[in-house]
Write a protein that holds these residues in place. Structure first.
Motif, PDB file in Angstrom:
ATOM      1  N   VAL A 194       0.876  -1.167   0.000  1.00  0.00           N
ATOM      2  CA  VAL A 194       0.000   0.000   0.000  1.00  0.00           C
ATOM      3  C   VAL A 194       0.913   1.216   0.000  1.00  0.00           C
ATOM      4  O   VAL A 194       1.666   1.429   0.947  1.00  0.00           O
ATOM      5  N   GLY A 195       0.858   2.020  -1.062  1.00  0.00           N
ATOM      6  CA  GLY A 195       1.748   3.163  -1.206  1.00  0.00           C
ATOM      7  C   GLY A 195       1.406   4.316  -0.287  1.00  0.00           C
ATOM      8  O   GLY A 195       2.267   5.098   0.098  1.00  0.00           O
ATOM      9  N   GLY A 196       0.146   4.449   0.092  1.00  0.00           N
ATOM     10  CA  GLY A 196      -0.293   5.515   0.986  1.00  0.00           C
ATOM     11  C   GLY A 196      -0.506   4.984   2.387  1.00  0.00           C
ATOM     12  O   GLY A 196       0.312   4.252   2.923  1.00  0.00           O
ATOM     13  N   SER A 197      -1.637   5.342   2.968  1.00  0.00           N
ATOM     14  CA  SER A 197      -1.982   4.908   4.322  1.00  0.00           C
ATOM     15  C   SER A 197      -3.024   3.801   4.284  1.00  0.00           C
ATOM     16  O   SER A 197      -3.746   3.643   3.299  1.00  0.00           O
ATOM     17  N   LEU A 198      -3.109   3.054   5.380  1.00  0.00           N
ATOM     18  CA  LEU A 198      -4.057   1.951   5.513  1.00  0.00           C
ATOM     19  C   LEU A 198      -4.975   2.222   6.692  1.00  0.00           C
ATOM     20  O   LEU A 198      -4.512   2.576   7.778  1.00  0.00           O
TER      21      LEU A 198
ATOM     22  N   ASP B 238       1.043   5.618   6.990  1.00  0.00           N
ATOM     23  CA  ASP B 238       0.496   5.270   8.299  1.00  0.00           C
ATOM     24  C   ASP B 238      -0.440   4.071   8.198  1.00  0.00           C
ATOM     25  O   ASP B 238      -1.044   3.827   7.153  1.00  0.00           O
ATOM     26  N   ALA B 239      -0.582   3.359   9.307  1.00  0.00           N
ATOM     27  CA  ALA B 239      -1.567   2.287   9.429  1.00  0.00           C
ATOM     28  C   ALA B 239      -2.414   2.580  10.655  1.00  0.00           C
ATOM     29  O   ALA B 239      -1.878   2.689  11.764  1.00  0.00           O
ATOM     30  N   VAL B 240      -3.717   2.723  10.455  1.00  0.00           N
ATOM     31  CA  VAL B 240      -4.657   2.973  11.543  1.00  0.00           C
ATOM     32  C   VAL B 240      -5.571   1.760  11.616  1.00  0.00           C
ATOM     33  O   VAL B 240      -6.316   1.473  10.673  1.00  0.00           O
ATOM     34  N   LEU B 241      -5.501   1.029  12.735  1.00  0.00           N
ATOM     35  CA  LEU B 241      -6.195  -0.245  12.856  1.00  0.00           C
ATOM     36  C   LEU B 241      -7.145  -0.221  14.046  1.00  0.00           C
ATOM     37  O   LEU B 241      -6.721   0.060  15.167  1.00  0.00           O
ATOM     38  N   ASN B 242      -8.393  -0.516  13.811  1.00  0.00           N
ATOM     39  CA  ASN B 242      -9.388  -0.725  14.859  1.00  0.00           C
ATOM     40  C   ASN B 242      -9.776  -2.184  14.783  1.00  0.00           C
ATOM     41  O   ASN B 242     -10.550  -2.582  13.914  1.00  0.00           O
ATOM     42  N   LEU B 243      -9.193  -2.987  15.671  1.00  0.00           N
ATOM     43  CA  LEU B 243      -9.366  -4.433  15.580  1.00  0.00           C
ATOM     44  C   LEU B 243      -9.969  -5.015  16.846  1.00  0.00           C
ATOM     45  O   LEU B 243      -9.715  -4.531  17.950  1.00  0.00           O
TER      46      LEU B 243
ATOM     47  N   ILE C 205       1.348  -6.345  10.320  1.00  0.00           N
ATOM     48  CA  ILE C 205       1.309  -5.084   9.608  1.00  0.00           C
ATOM     49  C   ILE C 205       2.675  -4.428   9.725  1.00  0.00           C
ATOM     50  O   ILE C 205       3.190  -4.223  10.820  1.00  0.00           O
ATOM     51  N   LEU C 206       3.274  -4.100   8.597  1.00  0.00           N
ATOM     52  CA  LEU C 206       4.528  -3.380   8.546  1.00  0.00           C
ATOM     53  C   LEU C 206       4.218  -2.002   7.985  1.00  0.00           C
ATOM     54  O   LEU C 206       3.790  -1.882   6.838  1.00  0.00           O
TER      55      LEU C 206
ATOM     56  N   LEU D  72       2.031   3.659  13.209  1.00  0.00           N
ATOM     57  CA  LEU D  72       1.038   2.600  13.323  1.00  0.00           C
ATOM     58  C   LEU D  72       0.216   2.890  14.577  1.00  0.00           C
ATOM     59  O   LEU D  72       0.766   2.975  15.676  1.00  0.00           O
ATOM     60  N   LEU D  73      -1.074   3.075  14.392  1.00  0.00           N
ATOM     61  CA  LEU D  73      -1.979   3.356  15.503  1.00  0.00           C
ATOM     62  C   LEU D  73      -2.952   2.192  15.606  1.00  0.00           C
ATOM     63  O   LEU D  73      -3.688   1.903  14.664  1.00  0.00           O
TER      64      LEU D  73
END
Length: 186
Positions: free
Chosen positions: A118-122, A138-143, A153-154, A159-160
């Motif tokens: 993913v070239g941008g944010s996730l 950036d990676a923003v994860l609500n899990l 996730i790399l 990484l939030l």
């Protein structure tokens, strides 16, 4: 042009087709945008030079799209190269992509997610399967982690991760930043 149960259609301008819901569809090339909806058969898409919108479709594979890809109420999806953003809302199967050059946003996915680049944010929310993703931004994860699922996730930037208060998980956190960046857990 028809042969047995196959039909070949070509068009130099806008095309609107009404097909039986169970029909399978192969589209080799679209020089513009494509909008497909309410199809339960397998859909194979070659190259699109515009945006792709899928709504209420089951099994889809895509080679490449030069625009954005929007998926709503879909089954299993195998995406190749997406030059724009990818947005998935309500997925009932696995979702994979070779490369998304923009941002990727996935919400309410019942299957596994595999995003190789993913070239941008996730942005992820409510994924009920395993996640494997490499993100430049950036990676923003609500899990809400599920037993038996793994989340790898790399992220190239921040990484939030938001987890439920009473969750029982094992976290492996690491930073490779040589500038002394740190890991904060609240």
């Amino acid at each position: 042009q028809a042969s047995d149960s196959n039909f070949v259609i070509s068009c130099d301008d806008d095309l609107i087709l009404y097909l039986p819901r169970q029909a399978s569809l192969i589209i080799e090339k679209v020089a513009g945008d494509a909008n497909l909806q309410a199809l339960k058969g397998q859909i194979k898409l070659g190259s699109l030079s515009g945006d792709l919108s899928l709504n209420d479709v089951q099994i889809t594979s895509l080679d490449s799209a030069s625009g954005d890809v929007t998926l709503r109420n879909v089954g299993t999806n195998e995406l190749g190269i997406v030059d724009g953003d990818m947005n998935l809302r309500t997925g009932h199967g696995d979702c994979s992509a070779v490369s998304i050059n923009g941002d990727a946003s996935l919400r309410d996915v019942e299957g596994n997610v595999n995003l190789k680049n993913v070239g941008g944010s996730l942005y992820l929310r409510n994924v009920r399967g395993s996640v494997d993703a490499v993100v430049s931004g950036d990676a923003v994860l609500n899990l809400e982690p599920l037993s038996g699922c793994e989340y790898r996730i790399l992220a190239g930037d921040d990484l939030l991760l938001h987890l439920p208060v009473n969750v029982n998980v094992e976290l492996h956190l690491a930073t490779t930043d040589e500038e002394g960046e740190s890991i904060h857990v609240d």
